[in-house]
Each structure stands twice: as structure tokens, then as C-alpha cells.
Write a protein that holds these residues in place. Sequence first.
Motif, PDB file in Angstrom:
ATOM      1  N   SER A  95       0.842  -1.192   0.000  1.00 19.65           N
ATOM      2  CA  SER A  95       0.000   0.000   0.000  1.00 19.65           C
ATOM      3  C   SER A  95       0.884   1.250   0.000  1.00 19.65           C
ATOM      4  O   SER A  95       2.104   1.180   0.200  1.00 19.65           O
ATOM      5  CB  SER A  95      -0.900   0.000   1.231  1.00 19.65           C
ATOM      6  OG  SER A  95      -0.108   0.153   2.410  1.00 19.65           O
ATOM      7  N   GLY A  97       0.906   3.455   2.264  1.00 20.00           N
ATOM      8  CA  GLY A  97       1.433   3.604   3.610  1.00 20.00           C
ATOM      9  C   GLY A  97       2.666   2.749   3.858  1.00 20.00           C
ATOM     10  O   GLY A  97       3.653   3.200   4.433  1.00 20.00           O
ATOM     11  N   THR A 109       0.808   7.939   6.843  1.00 23.41           N
ATOM     12  CA  THR A 109      -0.123   7.342   5.894  1.00 23.41           C
ATOM     13  C   THR A 109      -0.474   5.914   6.297  1.00 23.41           C
ATOM     14  O   THR A 109      -1.634   5.493   6.189  1.00 23.41           O
ATOM     15  CB  THR A 109       0.473   7.348   4.476  1.00 23.41           C
ATOM     16  OG1 THR A 109       0.767   8.693   4.093  1.00 23.41           O
ATOM     17  CG2 THR A 109      -0.499   6.757   3.466  1.00 23.41           C
ATOM     18  N   LYS A 112      -2.999   6.011   9.108  1.00 18.00           N
ATOM     19  CA  LYS A 112      -4.315   6.389   8.597  1.00 18.00           C
ATOM     20  C   LYS A 112      -4.976   5.207   7.880  1.00 18.00           C
ATOM     21  O   LYS A 112      -6.189   5.008   7.990  1.00 18.00           O
ATOM     22  CB  LYS A 112      -4.202   7.578   7.650  1.00 18.00           C
ATOM     23  CG  LYS A 112      -3.796   8.876   8.327  1.00 18.00           C
ATOM     24  CD  LYS A 112      -4.808   9.293   9.388  1.00 18.00           C
ATOM     25  CE  LYS A 112      -6.142   9.687   8.784  1.00 18.00           C
ATOM     26  NZ  LYS A 112      -7.101  10.152   9.814  1.00 18.00           N
ATOM     27  N   GLU A 113      -4.191   4.411   7.147  1.00 21.92           N
ATOM     28  CA  GLU A 113      -4.746   3.230   6.479  1.00 21.92           C
ATOM     29  C   GLU A 113      -5.292   2.233   7.497  1.00 21.92           C
ATOM     30  O   GLU A 113      -6.361   1.653   7.301  1.00 21.92           O
ATOM     31  CB  GLU A 113      -3.677   2.564   5.618  1.00 21.92           C
ATOM     32  CG  GLU A 113      -3.312   3.341   4.360  1.00 21.92           C
ATOM     33  CD  GLU A 113      -2.181   2.689   3.583  1.00 21.92           C
ATOM     34  OE1 GLU A 113      -1.900   3.146   2.462  1.00 21.92           O
ATOM     35  OE2 GLU A 113      -1.578   1.726   4.103  1.00 21.92           O
ATOM     36  N   THR A 116      -8.527   3.650   8.997  1.00 27.93           N
ATOM     37  CA  THR A 116      -9.619   3.566   8.029  1.00 27.93           C
ATOM     38  C   THR A 116     -10.173   2.157   7.933  1.00 27.93           C
ATOM     39  O   THR A 116     -11.386   1.943   7.871  1.00 27.93           O
ATOM     40  CB  THR A 116      -9.140   4.030   6.645  1.00 27.93           C
ATOM     41  OG1 THR A 116      -8.687   5.389   6.731  1.00 27.93           O
ATOM     42  CG2 THR A 116     -10.254   3.938   5.616  1.00 27.93           C
TER      43      THR A 116
END
Length: 337
Positions: A95, A97, A109, A112-113, A116
Motif C-alpha cells: 500500500s 502507507g 499514511t 491512517k490506512e 480507516t
Amino acid sequence: MDTTNTRSFSEAVCHLLALMLTISRGIHSMPVPTDVPMCTASETAHYSLTFTGKWTQAAFPKQYPVYRPPAQWSKLIGVTHSFDYHMWQSNEFASNGVREFAEKGEAWTLVKEVETAGERIQSVYGIFSAPAAVGGTGHMNTEFEVFARHSYLSFIVRIVPSPDWFVGVDSVDLCDGDRWKDKVILELFPYDAGTDSGFTFSSPNFETIPQDRVSQITSSFPSHPANSFFYPRLKHLPPIAKVTLTKIKKTNQIISLLLEPTQSNLLPTGNEIEDKLINTPLDCEVSAWSPWGLCKGKCGDSGVQHRTRYVIMQPANSGAACPLLEEERKCFPDNCL
């Protein structure tokens, strides 16, 4: 009213309802996957995690980074989750991130992934971290919590310096039926995130286009002599790190902050299991021969000409010694008057 049309319509409706009922029965009768072990532990469990670097110059002598920067480890980013979530996977694309973390050590990042995924499919229970380890044999420690629905652990640690290399685990289940495992020890090996094409620890950024899949680095893959982990004499690379997971008594402390490096992890603090000293043999590497030099000698007599090569990599740990760096052969002078 046309009774024939009415009868035809009623028969069509009945046929459609029968067909839908048959399909719905078929759907409800589909088997539920049973290949994923279910955790039935009734209580949550708390674990301590100890990461131990085994990245020594004796075990990995080729191009071992001693400065700018020296061998070390980034902070650890970990997550507890259910079986249907993956922070990263071998043979899958990293990904954004994971890419940023593997290349630069930037975790924003990636965090945050994870957040989420937890909000969208509720597959993530908690995220935690451990401070960076200074030195290839540095240590880092942290604690985390798991429970039955989210009994899996994944984490990632960047190898510093490197193009996009890291170590970690993907979906280790800490539950065994109705009980939690008391202790788990895992040896770690390097992975390539597939986003940067550098071959050595200190390679400049060179983006991989198109992006490759995450792959484990071995003693023969990538099969390029410039690769920092290329040891053709070895069947397997020695582990570059290990992690020890130990079940501990329940506490009220939850560690979830992204911590900074501290003095406590600059030096090894001792292990319950003593690691054997690994000395990986490194053979001498030399360049290709230069062209033959001028033929030196008297006219009418045979002369001598030379060619040379130079050492690219000095041997270490009883590796093959360097061969001769100069050769000579007989010749006859050209353009002799």
C-alpha cells in the motif's frame, strides 16, 4: 376479461416465485468457510513484545553500513486485527502507507490506512508502536492487547539504511482454540517492498516502475552480485532479527503512542535465549581484467605485457581469498624498427 391471459399471467408469477425461492434456498444452503480457526478465548490477553536486532557485521559482512547512517532499525508499527485484514502480504502489492514507511520511515499514511480499515470493516482492534532501535543489534519493547475476535498480530520495521527493505510479520495468530499462547518466538528475514530498485543499503532512490510485489530477500534473490544480501555460498540467509511475544498479567496500561528513540534501547539488555554467534563467509570479489598493456621488449626478441584487476570486496570470516591481481604473458613487440 380474457381468462386465458389472466391464467397465463398467474402461472408466470407462480413460476417466478418458485424460481426465486429455489435460488434463495440455494444461497442459504451454501457452506460457511471452516478453514479459518476460530478463537474462543473468553478473556482478553496482554502481551509484551521484544524486538531484537541480529544485524551484525559478522553475520552480514557484505557492504555492512558503518556510517552515514550506520546499521539501525526504525520504530515498529504494529496492529492487532481479525483474520480478514492484512497490513502487508508477501506476493501482494504494498500500500502507499507501507511504501512510505519502507522507503522513508514515515508512518502517518500507514497509521491512517489502519484507522480507516478499523472504521470501515471493523477488522482492526488496536495500533501500537515501539521506539526505534539504535544499532543493528538494538532492542525495542512494547505491550499490546488482543481478544478473541481480533487475535492476530502484524507489524513492520524498516531496515535503516535501505532502499525499501523491512522486516515484520503478517497475521500471526496468538490464540490456540480457547486459550492464549504463552510465548511465541519468531525469526525475521528481510523483505523488499517492491517500490524502489536499489540493490545496496546505501543506493539512491530509484523508483520501481511498474511497482513490484512484496518479496522476501534471500541469499540468491535478487540474483545480482551487487545486492547487499547476495551470498551465493549460503543456502539460506541467517535471521536478521527476531521477536519474542510473551503473555503477561493484565494491566491497565495501554501503549498506543508513537514513541521516540530512547537511551534504554541503545544497548542489548540480555535475552532469555542466548543466540549463537553467526559468521557468514564473504568471498573476495574482483573486477574484470583490464586490456593487455603494451608489449615491452627488444626488437627481434620476445617481450612481456601485463594486465591487472582490482579488489571490489575484501574477504571476511574465512571467505575465499583474493586471486592474483596481475598477470603477464610473452609477446612480440609491434611496429619494431
